[in-house]
Design a protein around this motif. Structure first.
Motif, PDB file in Angstrom:
ATOM      1  N   ILE A 186      -4.659  -6.938   1.814  1.00 43.28           N
ATOM      2  CA  ILE A 186      -5.578  -5.997   1.167  1.00 43.28           C
ATOM      3  C   ILE A 186      -5.683  -6.247  -0.340  1.00 43.28           C
ATOM      4  O   ILE A 186      -6.781  -6.346  -0.892  1.00 43.28           O
ATOM      5  CB  ILE A 186      -5.127  -4.546   1.434  1.00 43.28           C
ATOM      6  CG1 ILE A 186      -5.231  -4.231   2.920  1.00 43.28           C
ATOM      7  CG2 ILE A 186      -5.985  -3.564   0.634  1.00 43.28           C
ATOM      8  CD1 ILE A 186      -4.711  -2.866   3.282  1.00 43.28           C
ATOM      9  N   LEU A 187      -4.530  -6.336  -1.008  1.00 42.05           N
ATOM     10  CA  LEU A 187      -4.511  -6.345  -2.469  1.00 42.05           C
ATOM     11  C   LEU A 187      -4.710  -7.723  -3.074  1.00 42.05           C
ATOM     12  O   LEU A 187      -5.264  -7.848  -4.168  1.00 42.05           O
ATOM     13  CB  LEU A 187      -3.179  -5.758  -2.963  1.00 42.05           C
ATOM     14  CG  LEU A 187      -2.871  -4.330  -2.510  1.00 42.05           C
ATOM     15  CD1 LEU A 187      -1.496  -3.897  -3.004  1.00 42.05           C
ATOM     16  CD2 LEU A 187      -3.945  -3.360  -2.997  1.00 42.05           C
ATOM     17  N   TYR A 188      -4.224  -8.777  -2.386  1.00 40.40           N
ATOM     18  CA  TYR A 188      -4.312 -10.120  -2.953  1.00 40.40           C
ATOM     19  C   TYR A 188      -5.471 -10.913  -2.359  1.00 40.40           C
ATOM     20  O   TYR A 188      -6.239 -11.537  -3.081  1.00 40.40           O
ATOM     21  CB  TYR A 188      -2.994 -10.866  -2.730  1.00 40.40           C
ATOM     22  CG  TYR A 188      -2.956 -12.245  -3.350  1.00 40.40           C
ATOM     23  CD1 TYR A 188      -2.701 -12.416  -4.710  1.00 40.40           C
ATOM     24  CD2 TYR A 188      -3.186 -13.386  -2.577  1.00 40.40           C
ATOM     25  CE1 TYR A 188      -2.679 -13.681  -5.282  1.00 40.40           C
ATOM     26  CE2 TYR A 188      -3.165 -14.653  -3.136  1.00 40.40           C
ATOM     27  CZ  TYR A 188      -2.912 -14.793  -4.490  1.00 40.40           C
ATOM     28  OH  TYR A 188      -2.901 -16.043  -5.060  1.00 40.40           O
ATOM     29  N   PHE A 189      -5.594 -10.885  -1.028  1.00 38.71           N
ATOM     30  CA  PHE A 189      -6.667 -11.635  -0.378  1.00 38.71           C
ATOM     31  C   PHE A 189      -7.951 -10.820  -0.245  1.00 38.71           C
ATOM     32  O   PHE A 189      -8.982 -11.345   0.169  1.00 38.71           O
ATOM     33  CB  PHE A 189      -6.208 -12.124   0.993  1.00 38.71           C
ATOM     34  CG  PHE A 189      -5.106 -13.152   0.931  1.00 38.71           C
ATOM     35  CD1 PHE A 189      -5.378 -14.466   0.611  1.00 38.71           C
ATOM     36  CD2 PHE A 189      -3.789 -12.781   1.184  1.00 38.71           C
ATOM     37  CE1 PHE A 189      -4.360 -15.408   0.549  1.00 38.71           C
ATOM     38  CE2 PHE A 189      -2.762 -13.718   1.131  1.00 38.71           C
ATOM     39  CZ  PHE A 189      -3.050 -15.040   0.801  1.00 38.71           C
ATOM     40  N   HIS A 190      -7.889  -9.513  -0.549  1.00 40.36           N
ATOM     41  CA  HIS A 190      -9.068  -8.626  -0.580  1.00 40.36           C
ATOM     42  C   HIS A 190      -9.810  -8.604   0.752  1.00 40.36           C
ATOM     43  O   HIS A 190     -11.045  -8.683   0.798  1.00 40.36           O
ATOM     44  CB  HIS A 190     -10.017  -9.030  -1.713  1.00 40.36           C
ATOM     45  CG  HIS A 190      -9.362  -9.067  -3.061  1.00 40.36           C
ATOM     46  ND1 HIS A 190      -8.904  -7.923  -3.694  1.00 40.36           N
ATOM     47  CD2 HIS A 190      -9.071 -10.114  -3.884  1.00 40.36           C
ATOM     48  CE1 HIS A 190      -8.373  -8.261  -4.862  1.00 40.36           C
ATOM     49  NE2 HIS A 190      -8.444  -9.579  -4.999  1.00 40.36           N
ATOM     50  N   GLU A 191      -9.054  -8.507   1.847  1.00 39.25           N
ATOM     51  CA  GLU A 191      -9.692  -8.407   3.152  1.00 39.25           C
ATOM     52  C   GLU A 191     -10.206  -6.986   3.376  1.00 39.25           C
ATOM     53  O   GLU A 191      -9.633  -6.006   2.882  1.00 39.25           O
ATOM     54  CB  GLU A 191      -8.694  -8.797   4.247  1.00 39.25           C
ATOM     55  CG  GLU A 191      -8.289 -10.262   4.178  1.00 39.25           C
ATOM     56  CD  GLU A 191      -7.388 -10.677   5.335  1.00 39.25           C
ATOM     57  OE1 GLU A 191      -7.315  -9.929   6.324  1.00 39.25           O
ATOM     58  OE2 GLU A 191      -6.767 -11.749   5.250  1.00 39.25           O
ATOM     59  N   ALA A 192     -11.268  -6.891   4.137  1.00 42.82           N
ATOM     60  CA  ALA A 192     -11.920  -5.594   4.357  1.00 42.82           C
ATOM     61  C   ALA A 192     -11.074  -4.702   5.258  1.00 42.82           C
ATOM     62  O   ALA A 192     -10.437  -5.180   6.197  1.00 42.82           O
ATOM     63  CB  ALA A 192     -13.297  -5.810   4.980  1.00 42.82           C
ATOM     64  N   MET A 193     -11.072  -3.408   4.952  1.00 37.55           N
ATOM     65  CA  MET A 193     -10.388  -2.407   5.779  1.00 37.55           C
ATOM     66  C   MET A 193     -11.296  -1.197   5.960  1.00 37.55           C
ATOM     67  O   MET A 193     -11.138  -0.167   5.299  1.00 37.55           O
ATOM     68  CB  MET A 193      -9.068  -1.991   5.131  1.00 37.55           C
ATOM     69  CG  MET A 193      -7.920  -2.941   5.359  1.00 37.55           C
ATOM     70  SD  MET A 193      -7.409  -3.052   7.100  1.00 37.55           S
ATOM     71  CE  MET A 193      -6.641  -1.451   7.351  1.00 37.55           C
ATOM     72  N   PRO A 194     -12.271  -1.285   6.878  1.00 40.36           N
ATOM     73  CA  PRO A 194     -13.136  -0.123   7.150  1.00 40.36           C
ATOM     74  C   PRO A 194     -12.336   1.000   7.801  1.00 40.36           C
ATOM     75  O   PRO A 194     -11.197   0.797   8.249  1.00 40.36           O
ATOM     76  CB  PRO A 194     -14.188  -0.686   8.100  1.00 40.36           C
ATOM     77  CG  PRO A 194     -13.572  -1.897   8.702  1.00 40.36           C
ATOM     78  CD  PRO A 194     -12.638  -2.455   7.688  1.00 40.36           C
ATOM     79  N   PRO A 195     -12.915   2.210   7.863  1.00 41.39           N
ATOM     80  CA  PRO A 195     -12.183   3.374   8.397  1.00 41.39           C
ATOM     81  C   PRO A 195     -11.605   3.150   9.795  1.00 41.39           C
ATOM     82  O   PRO A 195     -10.520   3.638  10.104  1.00 41.39           O
ATOM     83  CB  PRO A 195     -13.240   4.486   8.394  1.00 41.39           C
ATOM     84  CG  PRO A 195     -14.200   4.093   7.324  1.00 41.39           C
ATOM     85  CD  PRO A 195     -14.242   2.592   7.350  1.00 41.39           C
ATOM     86  N   GLU A 196     -12.324   2.426  10.657  1.00 41.85           N
ATOM     87  CA  GLU A 196     -11.828   2.216  12.019  1.00 41.85           C
ATOM     88  C   GLU A 196     -10.515   1.439  12.022  1.00 41.85           C
ATOM     89  O   GLU A 196      -9.617   1.711  12.820  1.00 41.85           O
ATOM     90  CB  GLU A 196     -12.874   1.459  12.850  1.00 41.85           C
ATOM     91  CG  GLU A 196     -14.206   2.180  13.015  1.00 41.85           C
ATOM     92  CD  GLU A 196     -15.163   1.871  11.866  1.00 41.85           C
ATOM     93  OE1 GLU A 196     -14.736   1.152  10.916  1.00 41.85           O
ATOM     94  OE2 GLU A 196     -16.304   2.354  11.892  1.00 41.85           O
ATOM     95  N   ARG A 197     -10.388   0.468  11.133  1.00 39.18           N
ATOM     96  CA  ARG A 197      -9.149  -0.299  11.061  1.00 39.18           C
ATOM     97  C   ARG A 197      -8.008   0.548  10.493  1.00 39.18           C
ATOM     98  O   ARG A 197      -6.865   0.449  10.959  1.00 39.18           O
ATOM     99  CB  ARG A 197      -9.356  -1.567  10.228  1.00 39.18           C
ATOM    100  CG  ARG A 197     -10.316  -2.541  10.867  1.00 39.18           C
ATOM    101  CD  ARG A 197     -10.457  -3.816  10.059  1.00 39.18           C
ATOM    102  NE  ARG A 197     -11.625  -4.577  10.502  1.00 39.18           N
ATOM    103  CZ  ARG A 197     -12.088  -5.656   9.893  1.00 39.18           C
ATOM    104  NH1 ARG A 197     -11.477  -6.122   8.809  1.00 39.18           N
ATOM    105  NH2 ARG A 197     -13.166  -6.279  10.343  1.00 39.18           N
ATOM    106  N   TRP A 198      -8.313   1.348   9.484  1.00 42.97           N
ATOM    107  CA  TRP A 198      -7.281   2.260   8.961  1.00 42.97           C
ATOM    108  C   TRP A 198      -6.788   3.177  10.067  1.00 42.97           C
ATOM    109  O   TRP A 198      -5.584   3.437  10.178  1.00 42.97           O
ATOM    110  CB  TRP A 198      -7.816   3.073   7.794  1.00 42.97           C
ATOM    111  CG  TRP A 198      -7.817   2.375   6.474  1.00 42.97           C
ATOM    112  CD1 TRP A 198      -8.900   1.970   5.744  1.00 42.97           C
ATOM    113  CD2 TRP A 198      -6.669   1.973   5.717  1.00 42.97           C
ATOM    114  NE1 TRP A 198      -8.506   1.348   4.592  1.00 42.97           N
ATOM    115  CE2 TRP A 198      -7.134   1.338   4.544  1.00 42.97           C
ATOM    116  CE3 TRP A 198      -5.291   2.085   5.918  1.00 42.97           C
ATOM    117  CZ2 TRP A 198      -6.278   0.826   3.565  1.00 42.97           C
ATOM    118  CZ3 TRP A 198      -4.433   1.569   4.956  1.00 42.97           C
ATOM    119  CH2 TRP A 198      -4.917   0.951   3.801  1.00 42.97           C
ATOM    120  N   ALA A 199      -7.719   3.681  10.888  1.00 40.27           N
ATOM    121  CA  ALA A 199      -7.333   4.581  11.985  1.00 40.27           C
ATOM    122  C   ALA A 199      -6.456   3.845  12.991  1.00 40.27           C
ATOM    123  O   ALA A 199      -5.445   4.391  13.470  1.00 40.27           O
ATOM    124  CB  ALA A 199      -8.587   5.131  12.675  1.00 40.27           C
ATOM    125  N   GLY A 200      -6.809   2.609  13.315  1.00 44.24           N
ATOM    126  CA  GLY A 200      -6.004   1.831  14.258  1.00 44.24           C
ATOM    127  C   GLY A 200      -4.615   1.546  13.719  1.00 44.24           C
ATOM    128  O   GLY A 200      -3.611   1.702  14.436  1.00 44.24           O
TER     129      GLY A 200
END
Length: 328
Positions: A261-275
């Motif tokens: 998340i912080l270094y490679f800046h990959e996307a984290m939409p709400p559905e992934r956070w929920a999972g």
């Protein structure tokens, strides 16, 4: 940890943090090896890992296990199977990191305990407690939610989790120490890996010989990157309880997740956070249930005498039992 001096406990914890910290930060290393592809990196990892562990075994003069292993064809076959499974795990993980799937790869090691439990039920006919069933159910729900978030099943995570869980099961049956096990597995991997590298060189496609000495040194360092955390893990396994190591193992995927998340800046939409939240809930339940089970089963009289928990068993036995979680 009764019966262990505080200094020994501190050394064990430091080695545990070092081992899982290195495994957690390894996504920073694999991109440094570009333009080498995942298969070339994997082959170098196999070749140089054998070189490193061979030197280590020469230093500590521990070879009796090899003669015993060669006289046991069934056990040797299991080592070969473990080598094949970890080859898939290593190769997929390197590919995932170098193609921008660090977060999904970290998920694989988050759900690994859940997959291990599922394998125990399906293959070993183990019976689960209610809390464990609840955790597995929540983990299954998490996979469904993540499938929606990714637009497909999280196959990278599932493949990493299942391959590593199967690897742990095989290693438990083989019952070799961490360094010895890595030596046996890389010895089996060595010839195919070396043959592939020689083939690449003959075609002029080997980055080891075309990208300069710095790149070649980094490829050779894959052996140290593989062996160094294993050595630290072994030092921790003989000094701290397995319950403590079980908690420390979550450091690696946490670091990988944060890097994604912080270094490679990959996307984290709400559905992934929920999972991911569901996965973390399942792991919290498993950890709480395991802690409660240990406290209930620990004899009061032995606890008062300082003989319960980590003081049971020899260091070698505990290291071998823990080694199934050692190769990331």
């Amino acid at each position: 940890m009764a019966g262990k001096p505080r200094g020994e406990q501190r050394i064990g914890l430091l080695n545990g943090f070092a081992a899982y910290g290195m495994w957690g930060l390894v996504p920073l290393f694999w991109p440094l090896l570009k333009p080498a592809g995942a298969i070339e990196i994997l082959a170098h990892r196999m070749v140089w890992s054998l070189a490193v562990v061979a030197v280590a075994l020469l230093v500590i003069r521990r070879w009796d296990w090899a003669r015993a292993l060669l006289r046991q064809p069934r056990r040797l076959g299991l080592v070969a199977l473990a080598a094949a499974v970890i080859t898939v795990n290593w190769g997929l993980y390197i590919w995932a990191v170098n193609t921008g799937h660090v977060v999904e790869a970290s998920l694989g090691y988050f759900i690994n305990p859940l997959v291990t439990i599922a394998i125990g039920v399906l293959l070993l006919k183990e019976r689960l407690r209610r809390v464990q069933w609840a955790a597995v159910g929540i983990g299954f729900a998490a996979v469904l939610v993540l499938s929606v978030g990714y637009g497909r099943p999280p196959w990278i995570s599932l493949a990493l989790a299942f391959s590593f869980a199967l690897y742990g099961l095989i290693k438990k049956k083989v019952n070799l120490g961490g360094v010895e096990s890595l030596a046996a597995e890389t010895a089996i991997q060595f010839l195919p890996a070396l043959a592939f590298l020689l083939w690449l060189t003959s075609r002029g496609d080997s980055t080891f010989s075309t990208e300069g000495p710095g790149h070649a040194a980094l490829l050779a360092a894959t052996g140290l990157v593989t062996a160094a955390p294993l050595v630290c893990f072994g030092a921790a396994a003989i000094r701290v309880p397995l319950s403590t190591l079980g908690l420390l193992q979550y450091l690696a995927p946490v670091f990988q997740f944060l890097l994604g998340i912080l270094y490679f800046h990959e996307a984290m939409p709400p559905e992934r956070w929920a999972g991911f939240a569901l996965v973390w809930l399942a792991l919290t339940l498993l950890t709480w249930d395991a802690w409660r089970s240990v406290r209930r089963s620990r004899p009061r009289s032995l606890e008062e005498l300082g003989l319960a928990g980590g003081a049971r068993g020899t260091g070698t036995d505990r290291e071998r039992s823990a080694s199934a979680t050692a190769d990331v």
